[in-house]
Write an enzyme that holds these catalytic residues in place. Structure first.
Site, PDB file in Angstrom:
ATOM      1  CE  LYS A  35      -2.975   3.175   0.727  1.00  0.00           C
ATOM      2  NZ  LYS A  35      -3.930   3.671  -0.237  1.00  0.00           N
ATOM      3  CB  CYS A  76      -3.302   8.647   0.647  1.00  0.00           C
ATOM      4  SG  CYS A  76      -4.823   8.068   1.407  1.00  0.00           S
TER       5      CYS A  76
HETATM    6  N1  LIG Z   1      -9.379   8.934   2.467  1.00  0.00           N
HETATM    7  C1  LIG Z   1      -8.833   8.159   1.552  1.00  0.00           C
HETATM    8  O1  LIG Z   1      -9.002   8.375   0.362  1.00  0.00           O
HETATM    9  C2  LIG Z   1      -7.997   6.955   1.943  1.00  0.00           C
HETATM   10  C3  LIG Z   1      -7.608   6.069   0.942  1.00  0.00           C
HETATM   11  C4  LIG Z   1      -6.861   4.954   1.285  1.00  0.00           C
HETATM   12  C5  LIG Z   1      -6.497   4.746   2.618  1.00  0.00           C
HETATM   13  N2  LIG Z   1      -6.862   5.637   3.576  1.00  0.00           N
HETATM   14  C6  LIG Z   1      -6.469   5.376   4.952  1.00  0.00           C
HETATM   15  O2  LIG Z   1      -7.611   4.968   5.688  1.00  0.00           O
HETATM   16  C7  LIG Z   1      -7.497   5.401   7.040  1.00  0.00           C
HETATM   17  C8  LIG Z   1      -8.708   6.211   7.407  1.00  0.00           C
HETATM   18  O3  LIG Z   1      -8.732   7.360   6.579  1.00  0.00           O
HETATM   19  P1  LIG Z   1     -10.020   8.268   6.409  1.00  0.00           P
HETATM   20  O4  LIG Z   1      -9.741   9.141   5.245  1.00  0.00           O
HETATM   21  O5  LIG Z   1     -11.240   7.427   6.431  1.00  0.00           O
HETATM   22  O6  LIG Z   1      -9.946   9.123   7.767  1.00  0.00           O
HETATM   23  P2  LIG Z   1     -11.097  10.084   8.343  1.00  0.00           P
HETATM   24  O7  LIG Z   1     -10.376  11.084   9.183  1.00  0.00           O
HETATM   25  O8  LIG Z   1     -12.006  10.517   7.266  1.00  0.00           O
HETATM   26  O9  LIG Z   1     -11.927   9.120   9.295  1.00  0.00           O
HETATM   27  C9  LIG Z   1     -11.398   8.515  10.417  1.00  0.00           C
HETATM   28  C10 LIG Z   1     -12.463   8.491  11.489  1.00  0.00           C
HETATM   29  O10 LIG Z   1     -11.947   7.721  12.590  1.00  0.00           O
HETATM   30  C11 LIG Z   1     -12.469   8.287  13.783  1.00  0.00           C
HETATM   31  N3  LIG Z   1     -11.695   7.778  14.903  1.00  0.00           N
HETATM   32  C12 LIG Z   1     -10.495   8.183  15.360  1.00  0.00           C
HETATM   33  N4  LIG Z   1     -10.102   7.424  16.398  1.00  0.00           N
HETATM   34  C13 LIG Z   1     -11.090   6.504  16.599  1.00  0.00           C
HETATM   35  C14 LIG Z   1     -11.272   5.450  17.529  1.00  0.00           C
HETATM   36  N5  LIG Z   1     -10.342   5.148  18.427  1.00  0.00           N
HETATM   37  N6  LIG Z   1     -12.405   4.723  17.476  1.00  0.00           N
HETATM   38  C15 LIG Z   1     -13.360   5.012  16.538  1.00  0.00           C
HETATM   39  N7  LIG Z   1     -13.254   6.008  15.633  1.00  0.00           N
HETATM   40  C16 LIG Z   1     -12.110   6.744  15.671  1.00  0.00           C
HETATM   41  C17 LIG Z   1     -12.383   9.780  13.540  1.00  0.00           C
HETATM   42  O11 LIG Z   1     -13.220  10.504  14.398  1.00  0.00           O
HETATM   43  C18 LIG Z   1     -12.798   9.863  12.073  1.00  0.00           C
HETATM   44  O12 LIG Z   1     -14.186  10.110  11.930  1.00  0.00           O
HETATM   45  C19 LIG Z   1      -6.183   6.164   7.134  1.00  0.00           C
HETATM   46  O13 LIG Z   1      -5.171   5.292   7.547  1.00  0.00           O
HETATM   47  C20 LIG Z   1      -5.935   6.584   5.703  1.00  0.00           C
HETATM   48  O14 LIG Z   1      -4.576   6.791   5.445  1.00  0.00           O
HETATM   49  C21 LIG Z   1      -7.627   6.733   3.269  1.00  0.00           C
END
Ligand SMILES: NC(=O)c1ccc[n+]([C@@H]2O[C@H](COP(=O)([O-])OP(=O)(O)OC[C@H]3O[C@@H](n4cnc5c(N)ncnc54)[C@H](O)[C@@H]3O)[C@@H](O)[C@H]2O)c1
Length: 418
Positions: free
Chosen positions: A215, A269
């Site tokens: 990834k 990312c």
């Molecule tokens: N956004 C993208 O396009 C994308 C793509 C691929 C991978 N990712 C990866 O996926 C992961 C999540 O990214 P995202 O964009 O969804 O983040 P985001 O910030 O949109 O969502 C994460 C959510 O997790 C919640 N959270 C934090 N700690 C928590 C806990 N202990 N228990 C429950 N909820 C909790 C936050 O309040 C938030 O709403 C990251 O590692 C990111 O790098 C994101």
């Protein structure tokens, strides 16, 4: 016949990744409990609403909630499978901040029963899935963890990275191939059963560390290629040659496919993930580090160019078109466009900066702090401005009639108006 999961899933983190995953499962009959630490997000999802913009997600959430398949809570429940989709930002030294993952693992630990599956979806440095096991083990010495040497395990632990493209998440979450890396082969097989519920792409089984690094490598690959395009842009600028023309010509070579330069690399990312590789193997990753530095320098270069252009005017107004990190989404996280506008505003404190973005309805905090920065409608920004800087190629900007730009200094960082 490959097994398809049919239990109850708890998804920790209802953001851009967790919520679409919840919908993908819930709309195919799985009972999903979404967990988030933010009560406002839980309240919105419970009402069937989405707290951010992503095409086709709103209809999915409202449908899944109405069918009773998706509920949301701040309290981690018991479940048959747990998916961790919490943020993984980096620390000041560019190492991964795994505090959210650790907190989620600890929330899950107290609820685990033998036979449960735990999947880490958050993008993570190699070794993190194993750490999740250790964090769980520290709280649950009664559970036999996978890979602990003895045969059999009470729980199954795997990493399944997400590679969807914002703006196309609901399509790609189904169609993309998925990499599922288990602590053991049996873990990978168990975790894969969850993705078989909705994935139409191929499911590729591997070990957890390979899945984690794969990834990161995907995004580092993108970053290095964007840095190449950005460096070309600097070279062409120095030589007074049109970089877009050069790239157009070079890309007619059958084995060349140069990406587009831009004002920098944003989002959650690509500017983050390559640092996890650099942090894990600093001596071995000079190219990946340099690409990050080249791309991080871009907003400064763009702002400097605007400041130079502004010197021709007395009290100029600068329109910054676009604030999000990419076109046609509402996400301003790590947005280079916001950084450019902020750098212009602080370099030219007497200059009015007219920010405009059809997907953003309030000025980000960084810009709201500048007294001369306003968020205005696109036509107002363009009509009032002396200098128009295109930072994000949103469709409405692409469609802007050229006559509106007549007589303005135009700086198109995306090549959208060529
Ligand atoms: N956004 C993208 O396009 C994308 C793509 C691929 C991978 N990712 C990866 O996926 C992961 C999540 O990214 P995202 O964009 O969804 O983040 P985001 O910030 O949109 O969502 C994460 C959510 O997790 C919640 N959270 C934090 N700690 C928590 C806990 N202990 N228990 C429950 N909820 C909790 C936050 O309040 C938030 O709403 C990251 O590692 C990111 O790098 C994101």
């Amino acid at each position: 016949m490959d097994r398809v999961f049919c239990g109850r899933v708890a998804i920790l983190g209802l953001g851009y990744i967790g919520l679409p995953t919840a919908v993908a499962l819930a709309t195919r009959g799985i009972e999903v409990v979404g967990v988030d630490v933010k009560p406002d997000i839980v309240a919105a999802v419970s009402r069937g609403e989405v707290p951010f913009i992503e095409p086709d997600l709103a209809v999915g959430v409202s449908g899944a909630v109405a069918m009773g398949r998706l509920t949301a809570t701040t309290q981690t429940p018991e479940a048959d499978a747990f998916i961790i989709a919490v943020p993984t930002p980096f620390n000041g030294d560019h190492s991964a901040d795994l505090s959210f993952v650790k907190a989620a693992a600890e929330q899950i630990a107290t609820k685990l029963r033998p036979g449960n599956i735990v999947v880490l979806e958050s993008t993570s440095p190699p070794g993190t899935t194993e750490k999740v096991g250790q964090w769980i083990g520290a709280l649950r010495p009664d559970l036999k963890l996978p890979g602990s040497g003895s045969n059999g395990a009470d729980i199954f632990l795997a990493h399944c990275p997400e590679r969807v493209l914002p703006g196309r998440i609901m399509i790609e979450i189904v169609t993309n191939d998925r990499v599922v890396g288990g602590i053991t082969r049996q873990c990978a097989e168990q975790a894969a059963s969850i993705y078989r519920v909705f994935a139409k792409g191929e499911i590729l089984l591997t070990d957890a560390a390979s899945a984690e690094l794969a990834k990161l490598v995907e995004n580092a690959y993108r970053d290095v290629n964007i840095a190449f395009a950005n460096e070309l842009s600097l070279i062409a600028e120095k030589l007074h040659i049109d970089v877009w023309e050069v790239i157009r010509l070079a890309n007619r070579h059958p084995r060349v496919n140069i990406l587009s330069p831009g004002p920098g690399v944003g989002g959650h990312c690509i500017p983050v993930d390559p640092w996890f590789i650099v942090s894990a193997a600093p001596e071995e990753s000079p190219l990946i580090r340099t690409a990050r530095e080249v791309n991080d320098r871009r907003p400064h270069h763009v702002a400097e160019q605007v400041v130079t252009k502004a010197r021709r005017f007395v009290a100029p107004k600068v329109a910054c078109l676009g604030l999000t990190f990419k076109a046609n989404v509402d996400d301003i996280r790590e947005s280079p466009a916001v950084e450019v506008a902020q750098l212009i505003a602080s370099a030219l404190p007497d200059t009015e900066v007219l920010a405009s973005d059809p997907y953003v309805d309030s000025l980000p905090a960084e810009l709201a702090a500048s007294p001369k920065c306003r968020l205005v409608d696109t036509h107002e920004a363009v009509d009032e401005a002396d200098i128009v800087v295109l930072l994000v190629e949103h469709e409405p900007f692409r469609a802007l009639h050229k006559t509106r730009l007549a007589g303005k200094v135009v700086y198109d960082t995306r090549g959208a108006w060529r």
